[in-house]
Design a protein around this motif. Structure first.
Motif, mmCIF file in Angstrom:
data_model
loop_
_atom_site.group_PDB
_atom_site.id
_atom_site.type_symbol
_atom_site.label_atom_id
_atom_site.label_comp_id
_atom_site.label_asym_id
_atom_site.label_seq_id
_atom_site.Cartn_x
_atom_site.Cartn_y
_atom_site.Cartn_z
ATOM 1 N N MET A 60 -7.249 6.037 0.848
ATOM 2 C CA MET A 60 -6.577 5.101 0.254
ATOM 3 C C MET A 60 -7.331 5.676 -0.890
ATOM 4 O O MET A 60 -8.144 6.294 -1.719
ATOM 5 C CB MET A 60 -8.228 3.118 0.604
ATOM 6 N N ASP A 74 -7.074 -5.461 -2.449
ATOM 7 C CA ASP A 74 -7.685 -4.650 -1.641
ATOM 8 C C ASP A 74 -8.503 -4.787 -1.004
ATOM 9 O O ASP A 74 -9.605 -4.647 0.028
ATOM 10 C CB ASP A 74 -7.713 -2.953 -2.217
ATOM 11 N N PHE A 129 -2.172 4.387 0.317
ATOM 12 C CA PHE A 129 -2.511 4.986 1.546
ATOM 13 C C PHE A 129 -1.945 5.619 2.461
ATOM 14 O O PHE A 129 -0.172 5.500 1.899
ATOM 15 C CB PHE A 129 -2.687 3.361 1.792
ATOM 16 N N LEU A 155 -7.677 6.841 6.808
ATOM 17 C CA LEU A 155 -6.707 6.122 6.029
ATOM 18 C C LEU A 155 -7.453 6.189 4.690
ATOM 19 O O LEU A 155 -8.034 5.948 4.759
ATOM 20 C CB LEU A 155 -6.451 4.241 6.270
ATOM 21 N N VAL A 175 0.631 -0.876 0.305
ATOM 22 C CA VAL A 175 0.081 -0.149 0.008
ATOM 23 C C VAL A 175 0.558 1.557 -0.109
ATOM 24 O O VAL A 175 0.619 2.521 -0.045
ATOM 25 C CB VAL A 175 -1.136 0.133 1.276
#
Length: 122
Positions: free
Chosen positions: A82, A89, A67, A80, A63
């Protein structure tokens, strides 16, 4: 300490999504915070963590660069962000915290939220 994760949903590959985790029961100012995920049929895996002091972070290679984890101690929240989501994912995402001004990085967290499902379609 109770944690409540939210923000999951169904998105398309390449989309962005922001997960939130609200803490209650105790101020989380000096707690290290982290996100983990568990894909269908797989073991839970580490995603990201922010050290209690805010001066160090750790991201899983899968990630990194996509992220970003953040926190708002005043609101007892962690997030978080993303971006560039991929079908791989897809998972249930869990927030976690650890007290005691420790830096457990990728394991041994004491408190866990209930999880929020992220599904990324191709």
């Amino acid at each position: 300490v109770q944690l409540q994760a939210s923000g999951g949903g169904l998105v398309q590959s390449g989309d962005s999504l922001r997960l939130s985790c609200a803490g209650s029961g105790h101020p989380l100012n000096y707690y290290t915070k982290a996100w983990f995920r568990q894909a269908p049929g797989k073991e839970r895996e580490f995603v990201a963590a922010v050290k209690w002091s805010g001066d160090d972070t750790d991201y899983a290679d899968s990630v990194k660069g996509r992220f970003t984890m953040s926190r708002n101690n005043a609101k007892n929240m962690m997030y978080l962000q993303m971006n560039s989501l991929k079908p791989e994912d897809t998972a249930v995402y869990y927030c976690a915290t650890d007290p005691g001004r420790r830096w457990p990085r990728r394991s041994n967290y004491s408190y866990w939220g209930q999880g929020t499902l992220v599904t990324v379609s191709s």
